[in-house]
Design an enzyme around this catalytic site. Structure first.
Site, short mmCIF file in Angstrom:
data_model
loop_
_atom_site.label_atom_id
_atom_site.label_comp_id
_atom_site.label_asym_id
_atom_site.label_seq_id
_atom_site.Cartn_x
_atom_site.Cartn_y
_atom_site.Cartn_z
N ASP A 1 51.96 59.42 72.07
CA ASP A 1 50.97 58.37 72.27
C ASP A 1 49.58 58.95 72.01
O ASP A 1 49.05 59.71 72.82
CB ASP A 1 51.08 57.85 73.70
N ALA A 2 49.01 58.58 70.87
CA ALA A 2 47.72 59.15 70.47
C ALA A 2 46.62 58.85 71.47
O ALA A 2 45.60 59.55 71.50
CB ALA A 2 47.33 58.63 69.09
N ALA B 1 47.22 51.10 65.16
CA ALA B 1 47.37 49.69 65.54
C ALA B 1 48.37 49.64 66.69
O ALA B 1 49.52 50.04 66.53
CB ALA B 1 47.86 48.87 64.37
N TYR C 1 39.91 36.48 62.89
CA TYR C 1 39.80 37.92 62.65
C TYR C 1 38.38 38.41 62.94
O TYR C 1 38.08 38.82 64.05
CB TYR C 1 40.26 38.29 61.23
#
Length: 399
Positions: A114-115, A143, A240
Site C-alpha cells: 500500500d503506497a 488510483a 470530472y
C-alpha cells in the site's frame, strides 16, 4: 501448479476473474509497441521509482523506462493474490510478466504494498538506498478508492460526484452485448465528501514520498518527479474537472508547484502531466467517460494515442530528448491529440446526436468494451481462453 478453467465472471465493466495468459499477452503487446532501446544497454542507467506501476499510465511508464531507456529502479503496486474463489488481480499478473521481460539482471524490482502507508515508504527507500543510492525520477500514478492517513490513522473514501449542483448526463450501458445510451443523475457532494476525495486522490501522498526521499538523501541532482492528471472535454467537466475528482486534481497540481519550490535548491523539478483519454480500470468507474471515450475513438481511429505512445512522449521530455511541453499552469501536456478543436467539435456533434438507435453509427462501443476486457486479460489476441490455465503465479522478488 493450479490449472483452472476460468471465465470472466463480469457484471458490466467489473470483472471477477483475471486471465493470467491474457494479462501477460497484453504486457507483451505493450512492450512491442514501446520503442526499442535508444542506445547500448548499460548497467548504470538512471534510477526510476514508479508508484502505481501495475496498470494504466503507470504500467506504460514502467515498460517504457525498461524497454527504451534500460532504467533501473522500483515499481510499487497494491495487488491481490489468488484465492480459492478468484484469480489474482490483473495487476498481479501484469507485474509478473513485466518483471520477466525486464530480466533477472535488469535491475528493476517490484514491491507489492500500500503506497499510502509509512511501512511501504520505508521498505521502498531501504531497497533504493541499498541497491542504487539515489533516484533520478519518480512517477506518481496512483488510483485508489480509499486512503488511510499514515499520520492520523483516519480512513478517507473518495467519491465521484459533482460539486455545487446535480449532474445529469448520458451514459453508455450494456444490456448483455447490446450497447445502450442511458441517463444518470448524481446529487452534489458534501464538503466532507469533497475533502475526503482530495485526501485520497490529491497530492498529500505524493508530497510524503518526496519528503521521505529528501529526508533520506536519495534525491539525485537533476531529479524530476511527475504525477498524472487529466483535464478532458467540457462534456465531462461537470463530473470530472468541476467535480470531486477535479478538486483532487487541482490539489495535485498545487502540490506540484509547492514541490517545485522545495526541489529547486536541489536542482530538482516537479510537474503534473496532463495525459489524454484512456480506457483504464479507474476511468470506467466515472459516469459518462465510457460514452465520451467511445465517441472520441470513433472520431480519431488510429489517431487515438495509446498509453504506450503517451508514456514514450513523457520519457522523451523527462530525459531531455525532447523539450518540455508546458502549458500556462506549468503542466506537461500529452493530450493535444484529444483536445484539438476540430476533434472536440466532432465529439460534441456526436454526443448531441447519440441515442441507442444512432450509437452504432457514432461510437466505437465494441472497441470500448473489448478494451475494458483487456484490462483483466480478456479479449487479448494470442491468449487461449478455452484451455485450463495456471493461475498461481509468484510475485517477483525484490532481490
Amino acid at each position: 501448479m493450479t490449472l483452472r478453467e476460468i471465465t470472466p465472471g463480469n457484471r458490466g465493466f467489473l470483472y471477477l476473474n483475471s486471465h493470467p495468459g491474457g494479462c501477460a499477452a497484453a504486457v507483451d503487446e505493450l512492450w512491442e509497441r514501446t520503442p526499442a532501446p535508444t542506445g547500448p544497454a548499460t548497467s548504470d542507467g538512471p534510477v526510476a521509482l514508479v508508484i502505481g506501476s501495475s496498470a494504466g499510465y503507470g504500467l506504460a511508464a514502467t515498460v517504457a523506462a525498461l524497454r527504451t531507456y534500460g532504467m533501473r529502479g522500483l515499481g510499487i503496486a497494491f495487488e491481490a493474490p489468488e484465492t480459492d474463489r478468484r484469480t489474482a488481480s490483473a495487476g498481479w499478473y501484469r507485474t509478473a510478466r513485466t518483471a520477466e521481460l525486464a530480466g533477472p539482471d535488469g535491475g528493476f524490482a517490484f514491491l507489492n504494498a500500500d503506497a499510502f502507508s509509512a511501512a511501504a515508504k520505508e521498505e521502498a527507500l531501504d531497497h533504493l538506498a541499498a541497491r542504487y543510492g539515489k533516484v533520478d525520477y519518480l512517477v506518481y500514478s496512483v488510483a485508489a478508492p480509499r486512503r488511510t492517513d499514515p499520520g492520523t490513522g483516519e480512513v478517507h473514501h473518495s467519491v465521484i460526484k459533482p460539486l455545487g449542483g446535480p449532474y445529469r448526463a448520458k451514459t453508455l450501458q450494456f444490456d448483455g452485448d447490446t450497447p445502450l445510451v442511458g441517463s444518470l443523475e448524481l446529487a452534489p457532494a458534501t464538503d466532507a465528501e469533497r475533502d475526503a476525495t482530495v485526501q485520497v486522490m490529491g497530492g498529500a501522498d505524493w508530497q510524503l514520498w518526496i519528503d521521505a526521499l529528501t529526508d533520506r538523501g536519495l534525491v539525485r541532482d537533476g531529479f524530476h518527479t511527475v504525477a498524472l492528471t487529466y483535464v478532458g472535454s467540457d462534456l465531462t467537466a461537470p463530473i470530472y474537472r468541476a467535480g470531486t475528482i477535479g478538486a483532487a486534481k487541482q490539489h495535485l497540481e498545487d502540490t506540484a508547484r509547492r514541490l517545485q519550490k522545495g526541489l529547486a535548491p536541489l536542482g530538482g523539478r516537479a510537474h503534473t502531466v496532463v495525459a489524454g483519454a484512456a480506457v483504464t480500470q479507474a476511468s470506467t468507474a466515472i459516469p459518462s467517460i465510457a460514452l465520451y471515450t467511445s465517441l472520441l475513438h470513433a472520431v480519431l481511429h488510429d489517431g487515438f494515442q495509446s498509453t504506450a505512445q503517451q508514456a514514450t512522449a513523457l520519457w522523451q521530455q523527462l530525459t531531455g530528448a525532447a523539450p518540455l511541453q508546458l502549458d500556462e499552469e506549468q503542466r506537461i501536456r500529452l493530450d493535444g491529440w484529444e483536445m484539438d478543436d476540430k476533434v472536440q467539435a466532432a465529439v460534441h456533434e456526436r454526443w448531441a446526436a447519440a441515442t441507442t438507435d444512432t450509437l452504432a453509427e457514432l461510437a466505437d462501443t465494441a472497441w470500448f468494451r473489448s478494451q475494458v476486457g483487456r484490462l483483466y486479460g480478456w479479449d487479448v489476441p494470442g491468449a487461449d481462453y478455452a484451455a485450463p490455465v495456471e493461475t498461481t503465479v509468484a510475485w517477483p522478488t525484490t532481490g
